[in-house]
Motif scaffolding. Structure first.
Motif, PDB file in Angstrom:
ATOM      1  N   ASP A 182      52.462  23.446  33.364  1.00 31.67           N
ATOM      2  CA  ASP A 182      52.479  24.220  32.332  1.00 31.67           C
ATOM      3  C   ASP A 182      52.229  25.601  33.280  1.00 31.67           C
ATOM      4  O   ASP A 182      51.955  26.740  33.406  1.00 31.67           O
ATOM      5  CB  ASP A 182      51.296  24.094  31.682  1.00 31.67           C
TER       6      ASP A 182
ATOM      7  N   LYS B 190      54.809  26.930  35.206  1.00 30.59           N
ATOM      8  CA  LYS B 190      55.529  27.827  34.237  1.00 30.59           C
ATOM      9  C   LYS B 190      54.298  29.380  34.439  1.00 30.59           C
ATOM     10  O   LYS B 190      55.103  30.431  34.067  1.00 30.59           O
ATOM     11  CB  LYS B 190      55.347  27.295  32.691  1.00 30.59           C
ATOM     12  N   ILE B 191      52.875  28.787  33.864  1.00 34.62           N
ATOM     13  CA  ILE B 191      52.277  29.953  33.516  1.00 34.62           C
ATOM     14  C   ILE B 191      52.576  31.353  35.239  1.00 34.62           C
ATOM     15  O   ILE B 191      53.017  32.362  34.583  1.00 34.62           O
ATOM     16  CB  ILE B 191      50.993  30.240  33.086  1.00 34.62           C
ATOM     17  N   LEU B 192      52.205  30.641  35.922  1.00 33.58           N
ATOM     18  CA  LEU B 192      52.153  31.403  37.836  1.00 33.58           C
ATOM     19  C   LEU B 192      53.528  31.856  37.992  1.00 33.58           C
ATOM     20  O   LEU B 192      53.322  32.599  39.072  1.00 33.58           O
ATOM     21  CB  LEU B 192      51.388  30.324  38.642  1.00 33.58           C
TER      22      LEU B 192
ATOM     23  N   PHE C 211      41.716  26.437  34.281  1.00 37.24           N
ATOM     24  CA  PHE C 211      42.262  26.044  33.611  1.00 37.24           C
ATOM     25  C   PHE C 211      42.243  24.910  33.046  1.00 37.24           C
ATOM     26  O   PHE C 211      41.664  23.933  33.128  1.00 37.24           O
ATOM     27  CB  PHE C 211      43.446  25.359  34.611  1.00 37.24           C
TER      28      PHE C 211
ATOM     29  N   GLU D 291      55.327  33.467  36.884  1.00 40.03           N
ATOM     30  CA  GLU D 291      55.600  35.005  35.681  1.00 40.03           C
ATOM     31  C   GLU D 291      54.654  35.901  35.490  1.00 40.03           C
ATOM     32  O   GLU D 291      54.412  36.790  36.262  1.00 40.03           O
ATOM     33  CB  GLU D 291      55.147  34.644  34.336  1.00 40.03           C
ATOM     34  N   VAL D 292      53.149  35.232  37.004  1.00 39.95           N
ATOM     35  CA  VAL D 292      52.834  36.053  36.989  1.00 39.95           C
ATOM     36  C   VAL D 292      52.503  36.794  38.728  1.00 39.95           C
ATOM     37  O   VAL D 292      52.391  37.585  38.825  1.00 39.95           O
ATOM     38  CB  VAL D 292      51.039  35.399  37.021  1.00 39.95           C
ATOM     39  N   PHE D 293      52.825  35.992  38.913  1.00 37.99           N
ATOM     40  CA  PHE D 293      52.942  36.239  41.256  1.00 37.99           C
ATOM     41  C   PHE D 293      54.338  36.685  41.192  1.00 37.99           C
ATOM     42  O   PHE D 293      55.242  35.772  41.072  1.00 37.99           O
ATOM     43  CB  PHE D 293      52.378  34.664  41.547  1.00 37.99           C
TER      44      PHE D 293
ATOM     45  N   LEU E 229      46.218  21.793  29.447  1.00 37.31           N
ATOM     46  CA  LEU E 229      47.332  22.226  30.491  1.00 37.31           C
ATOM     47  C   LEU E 229      47.490  21.030  31.556  1.00 37.31           C
ATOM     48  O   LEU E 229      46.484  20.142  31.458  1.00 37.31           O
ATOM     49  CB  LEU E 229      47.393  23.709  31.307  1.00 37.31           C
TER      50      LEU E 229
END
Lengths: 127, 292, 256
Positions: free
Chosen positions: B98, B101-103, B90, B105-107, B94
């Motif tokens: 963060d 917030k990112i992961l 990463f 939406e990914v998993f 970050l």
């Protein structure tokens, strides 16, 4: 339940585990129906491979000391009296062999030995 | 839900580079176990793992993860596995918030609760940038994120290398905890074999792109041994029994693959149990047969 | 994809905010200068009218430059940083297909570009208002064309960086390809100016210096500029499509 493993004793770890559990069953610390920790929990706590604990439990089951049920776990088997007795007989024989060796060393005769035995055995009964 | 016996199945994996070829590697990792993937730097561990994760394209071979094809069912596979690398992938700018917030939406199965739970447990600050994290903190963060989306398979490439023993120990405990669930499997590559000596269920050795041994760790450790004898006695030993031998001015140390058999054949010789590290070292030198 | 987009915006925010600051200061200060030409210190000085209109015809370029280049600037190095931090590697382990990864980059860069163009237009509008001059549609057209062309280059940068990984290598290869193009462009410009001077001598012999050349060339420039207003966006859209296809292909190639 305490299990102590030596990495340097040369004896395979699964064997150390199964003999220690056997001993705990024989000396009554683990009673019939008692639940054993799961193979995974034991492996985690002792920091060894699950395969090792599995093997130990399989040996114990094969020798009739425990019973494993999928989903429930492993439990100390009732009806151990035959095995227990056999084990105790073995142990008694071994101890007696030691006693005889010692007796010969200090030149105690068999009759003197028998006398001593009756005193101790009889005394123990009266206690 | 997919039913499978082996979390990882590799058949005939081959990948060719200029100057290095991963050659026909095959092994399996049973579900619910932890496999140590051992080899020197450059032996092919990372290439194998990259092929598993489809980071590189294999030239030949078949890979199944969690019972699914690693290429055809890539998407489904990747929702259920987690990869941990030797360096935090990463950006340094970050922070943990963060990443959440990112992961998330990914998993699909990401759980912020679980993630923050691990952060608290590892005492990792949520707002500090990763650039300020120590190496141990970075690895713990990677592990926290790997364990927060209900992954069934953890694939780790040299995750514990470069960490101090105390942190390594903490992390090993986390792995053992993870394995308490029988549906979880771990494949970890390392050249620090002391971690695996105790904890691994099975091990696979790789050297110069080729598979050396693969099997239950207990079996491998129980069967191998280091036979120590005089240089003269060494000459009496059947070369078939020898993996390789280290000679010194004072004697010979010989790695044998069948300890029981050898103690019968060569009674009187001292045969010590071997560690995974010794096994690796002697096998790596097997082409030399005798070395110093 | 949302997560990836958030990530890229988040990482690009600092340079963007800096640029915004510079932009506000630049536009603000120049507006004040414009205002002062009729309502302040400079009012009534000699030649102030010409200065105002010549400033207006030039300053919008700088405002446009700051806006266009500055907005995308923060996002420029994202791919290089992704490779360095191994995020690129890590993203291959995520349940995310290449189309989405590429799309997220295009969306973010596109958003910055649009924002840049809006700010560039805004600068010109503000200057026109501050200078009390009519808004020049020529300016807006120029900004639009510049935005389209610059935008095309920005999108070309995405698959190119995916391929070449470092800005140094990317720039080197870019220059190697662009150099002959620029040489050709320079030569062409030179020829055109030469033609302009020749024609000016012929048609407007009394005009001095480059005034005649300008008079000759201006109608052509305007004509081609107006054509470009339609052509540039087409080039832009085609470029974006082609670059997207290349980007997805590049991601699929997995060069590791």
């Amino acid at each position: 339940m305490d299990i102590i493993i030596s990495n340097s004793s040369g004896e395979p770890i699964y064997q150390q585990i199964s003999s220690q559990i056997k001993a705990l069953i024989l000396n009554g610390t683990l009673k019939a129906g008692d639940a054993l920790p799961s193979m995974r929990t034991l492996a985690q706590q002792l920091r060894i491979s699950v395969i090792t604990t599995k093997r130990a439990y399989e040996d114990l089951e094969r020798d009739g000391f425990i019973e494993s049920y999928t989903g429930k776990g492993s439990f100390v088997k009732g009806q151990n009296t035959e095995l227990l007795r056999e084990e105790y007989l073995r142990q008694t024989e071994a101890l007696l062999t030691q006693v005889c060796d010692k007796a010969r060393q200090c030149e105690l005769s068999l009759d003197e030995l028998k006398e001593m035995l009756e005193l101790i055995y009889g005394g123990a009964e009266n206690e | 839900m997919n039913d499978y016996e082996n979390a990882v199945e590799i058949k005939g994996l081959t990948k060719r580079y200029d100057g290095f070829t991963l050659d026909n590697v095959s092994f399996d990792v049973p579900k619910g176990s932890i496999m140590g993937f051992i080899g020197q730097n450059g032996a092919g561990k990372t290439t194998t793992i990259n092929a598993l994760l489809n980071i590189v394209k294999k030239d030949e071979g078949e890979i199944k993860l969690l019972g699914l094809d690693s290429v055809k069912d890539e998407f489904e596979v990747k929702s259920q596995i987690a990869a941990v690398f030797d360096e935090l992938p990463f950006d340094d700018r970050l922070n943990a918030n963060d990443i959440n917030k990112i992961l998330r939406e990914v998993f699909e199965q990401w759980s912020s609760e679980t993630f923050f739970g691990y952060l608290d447990r590892f005492s990792l600050p949520r707002k500090k940038k990763f650039g300020k994290f120590s190496k141990g903190m970075k690895m713990k963060l990677q592990i926290a994120s790997a364990l927060s989306h209900n992954a069934k398979l953890l694939i780790m490439d040299e995750a514990t290398t470069g960490l101090d023993p105390v942190v390594r120990n903490e992390i090993l405990d986390i792995f053992l905890e993870y394995l308490q669930n029988e549906e979880h499997t771990i494949l970890m590559s390392s050249h620090i074999t002391s971690d695996l000596d105790k904890v691994a269920d099975s091990v696979t050795f790789i050297d110069k792109g080729k598979l050396l041994i693969s099997g239950y760790k207990d079996d491998i450790l129980d069967s191998h041994g280091v036979l120590k004898c005089t240089k003269n006695d060494y000459k009496e030993i059947d070369p078939e029994d020898i993996i390789s031998a280290r000679l010194s001015d004072f004697g010979a140390e010989v790695m044998v693959a069948d300890r029981a058999e050898c103690s019968r054949k060569y009674s009187g010789a001292v045969i010590d149990p071997a560690t995974l590290e010794e096994i690796m070292i002697y096998y790596v030198n097997r082409s030399k047969k005798e070395w110093r | 994809m949302k997560g990836l987009i958030y990530r890229e915006f988040h990482l690009s925010r600092k340079p963007f905010i800096m640029m915004l600051l510079v932009y506000v200061i630049f536009v603000g200060m120049l507006s004040l200068v414009f205002i002062s030409t009729y309502a302040g210190n400079l009012a009534g000085t000699e030649g102030v009218e010409e200065m105002r209109s010549s400033m207006y015809s030039q300053m919008y370029l700088y405002g446009g430059l700051i806006a266009l280049v500055g907005t995308v600037y923060g996002h420029n190095d994202i791919i290089e940083k992704d490779y360095q931090s191994h995020w690129q590697l890590y993203s291959y382990t995520l349940p995310m297909n290449e189309k989405k990864i590429a799309a997220s980059k295009f969306i973010v860069r596109g958003a910055f570009l649009i924002l840049g163009m809006v700010l560039a237009f805004l600068a010109d509008i503000i200057f026109a208002a501050a200078a009390k001059l009519p808004l020049s549609t020529g300016h807006l057209k120029n900004i639009f064309i510049a935005g389209m062309l610059y935008g095309a280059v920005c999108f070309l940068d995405i698959p190119s960086m995916l391929r070449f990984r470092t800005q140094a290598k990317n720039a080197a290869i870019g220059l190697a390809i662009a150099a002959p193009l620029f040489a050709a462009l320079g030569y062409g410009t030179f020829k055109v100016i030469k033609f302009g001077y020749a024609e000016a001598k012929r048609l407007y012999p009394d005009l001095e210096g480059d005034a005649g050349m300008r008079k000759v060339l201006m109608p052509y420039i305007v004509k081609y500029r107006d054509m470009a207003v339609w052509i540039a966006p087409i080039v832009f859209v085609l470029t974006v499509l082609l670059m997207y296809i290349w980007a997805v292909k590049e991601l699929k190639r997995r060069r590791y």
